[in-house]
Design an enzyme around this catalytic site. Structure first.
Site, PDB file in Angstrom:
ATOM      1  N   CYS A  86       0.882  -1.279   0.033  1.00 24.99           N
ATOM      2  CA  CYS A  86       0.009   0.082  -0.023  1.00 24.99           C
ATOM      3  C   CYS A  86       0.939   1.257  -0.022  1.00 24.99           C
ATOM      4  O   CYS A  86       2.102   1.158   0.306  1.00 24.99           O
ATOM      5  CB  CYS A  86      -0.820   0.072   1.485  1.00 24.99           C
ATOM      6  SG  CYS A  86      -2.009  -1.253   1.407  1.00 24.99           S
ATOM      7  N   GLU A 135      -9.186   6.495   4.887  1.00 27.50           N
ATOM      8  CA  GLU A 135      -8.706   6.551   3.173  1.00 27.50           C
ATOM      9  C   GLU A 135      -9.583   6.443   2.167  1.00 27.50           C
ATOM     10  O   GLU A 135     -10.540   5.365   2.433  1.00 27.50           O
ATOM     11  CB  GLU A 135      -7.511   5.607   2.991  1.00 27.50           C
ATOM     12  CG  GLU A 135      -6.469   5.796   4.105  1.00 27.50           C
ATOM     13  CD  GLU A 135      -5.351   4.863   3.817  1.00 27.50           C
ATOM     14  OE1 GLU A 135      -4.060   5.155   4.145  1.00 27.50           O
ATOM     15  OE2 GLU A 135      -5.549   3.485   3.364  1.00 27.50           O
TER      16      GLU A 135
END
Length: 206
Positions: A86, A135
């Site tokens: 990520c 997010e």
């Protein structure tokens, strides 16, 4: 299934990337519009602002999927298994470029066929220490022929697994995996999930 508690692989040198204290992330409003930037180190806490990130699932030439175990020094979810990697795009950085950059930094991988598969994935999750992730996190797939060279500050361990084996493991023991991987597994067809990627996806995890 491949043993996801195997002895860590020796880490190899990886490209230098700015320290998190100098790394800026893109802040977002509830509609997903960019509203500013902030140091990465300042936005991961008990009241994390909504910001832009990405996840990537990397396949090898045999169709196996790369899973990684987060380094024990990571601020959030240390030591858990997760998707390949990520990251966060820099301000004005195209997401595919950010995906390739992070793959090289974290795993020493050269990627091809970088494609969005869940472009509107969004989640909020809180780990055991109270650290919050919040997010909008487009999810990508990619392919590689490279041999991983994991950065020791990022990756404790890694394994190549069959997608079906990973799907079974995530559903059997979700506590062993990152919450974003658990949620993505519910949506990604190659992990047994189903979703129309054109539809906004959201989830809250505490």
């Amino acid at each position: 299934m491949t043993d996801l508690s195997i002895t860590p692989l020796p880490a190899q040198a990886a490209p230098v990337q700015p320290a998190s204290s100098a790394e800026l992330v893109v802040l977002l409003d509830e509609a997903g519009n960019q509203i500013g930037t902030a140091p990465k180190s300042s936005v991961h806490g008990a009241d994390t602002a909504l910001h832009l990130a990405f996840s990537c699932h990397v396949f090898d030439d045999d169709g196996r999927l790369l899973v990684t175990r987060r380094a024990l020094g990571k601020v959030a979810w240390p030591g858990v298994w997760t998707n390949s990697f990520c990251g966060h795009p820099a301000p004005a950085e195209p997401l595919p470029h950010a995906v390739r950059r992070r793959a090289e930094f974290e795993l020493g991988l050269e990627l091809r066929d970088v494609e969005p598969v869940l472009p509107f994935f969004r989640y909020r999750a809180t780990d055991a220490s109270g650290i919050v992730e919040h997010e909008i996190c487009p999810v990508y797939t990619a392919r590689t022929s490279s041999v991983p060279a994991p950065h020791p500050d990022e990756v404790l361990d890694l394994a190549w697994v069959e997608p079906g084996e990973l799907a079974t493991a995530v559903r059997a023991a979700p506590w062993a995996f990152s919450p974003w991987l658990v949620l993505q597994a519910q949506l990604l067809p190659f992990l047994g999930g189903h979703a129309d990627a054109r539809v906004r996806t959201e989830a809250l995890v505490s």
